[in-house]
Design an enzyme around this catalytic site. Structure first.
Site, PDB file in Angstrom:
ATOM      1  N   LYS A  82       0.829  -1.211   0.000  1.00  0.00           N
ATOM      2  CA  LYS A  82       0.000   0.000   0.000  1.00  0.00           C
ATOM      3  C   LYS A  82       0.867   1.265   0.000  1.00  0.00           C
ATOM      4  O   LYS A  82       0.605   2.202  -0.755  1.00  0.00           O
ATOM      5  CB  LYS A  82      -0.942  -0.017   1.209  1.00  0.00           C
ATOM      6  CG  LYS A  82      -1.930  -1.186   1.193  1.00  0.00           C
ATOM      7  CD  LYS A  82      -2.945  -1.099   2.311  1.00  0.00           C
ATOM      8  CE  LYS A  82      -2.323  -1.301   3.685  1.00  0.00           C
ATOM      9  NZ  LYS A  82      -1.735  -2.640   3.858  1.00  0.00           N
ATOM     10  N   THR A  83       1.883   1.307   0.836  1.00  0.00           N
ATOM     11  CA  THR A  83       2.774   2.467   0.856  1.00  0.00           C
ATOM     12  C   THR A  83       3.524   2.589  -0.459  1.00  0.00           C
ATOM     13  O   THR A  83       3.699   3.692  -0.999  1.00  0.00           O
ATOM     14  CB  THR A  83       3.770   2.369   2.019  1.00  0.00           C
ATOM     15  OG1 THR A  83       3.052   2.319   3.244  1.00  0.00           O
ATOM     16  CG2 THR A  83       4.711   3.552   2.043  1.00  0.00           C
ATOM     17  N   ASP A 127      -1.803   6.703   6.270  1.00  0.00           N
ATOM     18  CA  ASP A 127      -1.794   5.280   6.616  1.00  0.00           C
ATOM     19  C   ASP A 127      -2.715   5.014   7.801  1.00  0.00           C
ATOM     20  O   ASP A 127      -2.908   5.887   8.655  1.00  0.00           O
ATOM     21  CB  ASP A 127      -0.371   4.839   6.944  1.00  0.00           C
ATOM     22  CG  ASP A 127      -0.219   3.337   6.968  1.00  0.00           C
ATOM     23  OD1 ASP A 127      -1.062   2.640   6.374  1.00  0.00           O
ATOM     24  OD2 ASP A 127       0.751   2.852   7.578  1.00  0.00           O
ATOM     25  N   THR A 176      -5.892  -1.425   6.981  1.00  0.00           N
ATOM     26  CA  THR A 176      -5.929  -2.878   7.108  1.00  0.00           C
ATOM     27  C   THR A 176      -7.317  -3.354   7.533  1.00  0.00           C
ATOM     28  O   THR A 176      -7.565  -4.552   7.573  1.00  0.00           O
ATOM     29  CB  THR A 176      -4.889  -3.352   8.147  1.00  0.00           C
ATOM     30  OG1 THR A 176      -5.129  -2.669   9.390  1.00  0.00           O
ATOM     31  CG2 THR A 176      -3.474  -3.039   7.667  1.00  0.00           C
ATOM     32  N   ARG A 235       6.618  -8.667   1.816  1.00  0.00           N
ATOM     33  CA  ARG A 235       7.521  -8.252   2.900  1.00  0.00           C
ATOM     34  C   ARG A 235       8.144  -9.464   3.572  1.00  0.00           C
ATOM     35  O   ARG A 235       9.344  -9.485   3.880  1.00  0.00           O
ATOM     36  CB  ARG A 235       6.771  -7.410   3.923  1.00  0.00           C
ATOM     37  CG  ARG A 235       7.624  -7.092   5.151  1.00  0.00           C
ATOM     38  CD  ARG A 235       6.874  -6.251   6.157  1.00  0.00           C
ATOM     39  NE  ARG A 235       6.621  -4.923   5.629  1.00  0.00           N
ATOM     40  CZ  ARG A 235       5.565  -4.182   5.964  1.00  0.00           C
ATOM     41  NH1 ARG A 235       4.665  -4.652   6.793  1.00  0.00           N
ATOM     42  NH2 ARG A 235       5.417  -2.974   5.470  1.00  0.00           N
TER      43      ARG A 235
END
Length: 362
Positions: A82-83, A127, A176, A235
């Site tokens: 997302k970032t 965020d 989230t 990640r």
């Protein structure tokens, strides 16, 4: 290779956060590495094909009109990109980006200070937007729709609202937990996308790209071994790659083969399906101590020596997604796949895997 570098919602105590090798929350080391490896445009971004295609159309149309892009809402689990996408949006639009988070905005004044300093066309990445305070949230409605905020000066009956015009900007919200966003806020986003977990083939491409950037030699089968244990999250794939790299440099000649990858991840207690010590402890307790369940969450947490929230919020989501554990009205039960994964034979009275039979003694 794509991932999200935000810390997100604080994880429960215990093995919930960055301490877990397979945790999806980024620690300082992750963020430093991710900054160097992050893709710079949509062409480099791996996976999320539908989201990339739709977002590409939105950005191209905005550039053709010479206008700012619509506000964008990205939802999905931590670590899916997302970032990264927010930074790509800014790069594609040739605009600067401002990064903040919902928990950092506790008062409407905090948000007003940020909005009033934005440049025309700037991208504001917010965020964990669902964790913003309600007053700030209500101020954001007007800012997104009319590019205007009302700043309250004074207190009590003498308070005055001063309208403040804002330059056109693009808000990129990430969450989230999209269900916690109020409908008025969701409706103000022109484009909404949900980030899905990655397929193993996509994660192999992530691992190969990261290995190239980190100057790590890796065989295709070695990349597949890492990808298969990465829980569908880029990640985690990159974190596992770094740990396997360390093992290969110390114990071998630096080349990552499937055997080296398997041996390295065995040292770090990450098994072939991506389960770590906590995951296996939950399953082992459920199977060996309680015969596969059903068993209450609190009892299961005591059995594994963890907090109830750690088991529920950290271990259970992946186990349920993998079809190894099911939640039922009477408690948690193990599925046939859990028995098979741990190499155990279920007793004759073991509950059905879908949790729908034997609930009322039938």
């Amino acid at each position: 290779m794509n991932w999200d570098d935000s810390t997100g919602t604080p994880a429960p105590e215990g093995l919930a956060g960055p301490e877990r090798l397979v945790g999806s929350v980024a620690d300082g080391e992750d963020q430093a590495v991710e900054a160097a490896l992050r893709p710079k445009d949509l062409g480099e971004f791996i996976g999320q094909e539908k989201v990339r295609e739709q977002l590409d159309l939105v950005l191209r149309a905005a550039r053709a009109r010479g206008a700012t892009a619509d506000h964008v809402l990205l939802s999905g689990a931590p670590g899916l990109g997302k970032t990264t996408l927010s930074m790509i949006i800014a790069a594609e639009m040739g605009a600067p980006i401002r990064i903040t988070s919902g928990p950092a905005i506790q008062h409407a004044g905090d948000l007003a200070a940020i909005l009033s300093s934005l440049q025309e066309g700037e991208v504001l990445f917010l965020d964990e937007i669902h964790r913003m305070s309600r007053p700030a949230e209500e101020m954001l409605y007007m800012a997104m729709e009319d590019f205007r905020v009302d700043v309250i000066v004074g207190k009590g009956p003498g308070a005055t609202a001063i309208p403040l015009e804002l330059p056109p900007f693009t808000l990129v919200g990430a969450t989230t937990r999209a269900g916690l966003l109020p409908p008025p806020l969701r409706d103000r986003f022109g484009f909404t996308a949900h980030m899905e977990f990655y397929e193993p083939a996509e994660l192999e491409r992530v691992v190969h790209r990261s290995a190239g950037l980190l100057d790590v030699e890796i065989e295709p089968a070695g990349a597949a071994e890492i990808a298969g244990r990465s829980r569908g999250t880029p990640r985690i794939a990159n974190r596992l790659l770094r740990r396997v790299r360390d093992y290969a440099q110390v114990k071998a000649d630096g080349l990552i083969t499937p055997e080296i990858a398997g041996a390295a991840l065995a040292v770090y207690e990450v098994d072939a399906r991506g389960l770590d010590r906590l995951d296996r402890a939950v399953l082992t307790a459920l199977l060996k101590l309680f015969g596969g369940g059903p068993v209450g969450l609190s009892t299961l947490a005591v059995a594994v020596g963890e907090e109830r929230e750690t088991v529920e919020e950290v271990a259970e989501p992946f186990l349920v997604r993998e079809g190894l554990l099911a939640r039922t009205p009477r408690g948690r039960i193990a599925t046939p796949a859990a028995w098979a994964h741990l190499g155990l034979t279920p007793p004759q009275s073991a509950p059905a895997g879908n949790g729908q039979q034997n609930l009322f003694g039938a």
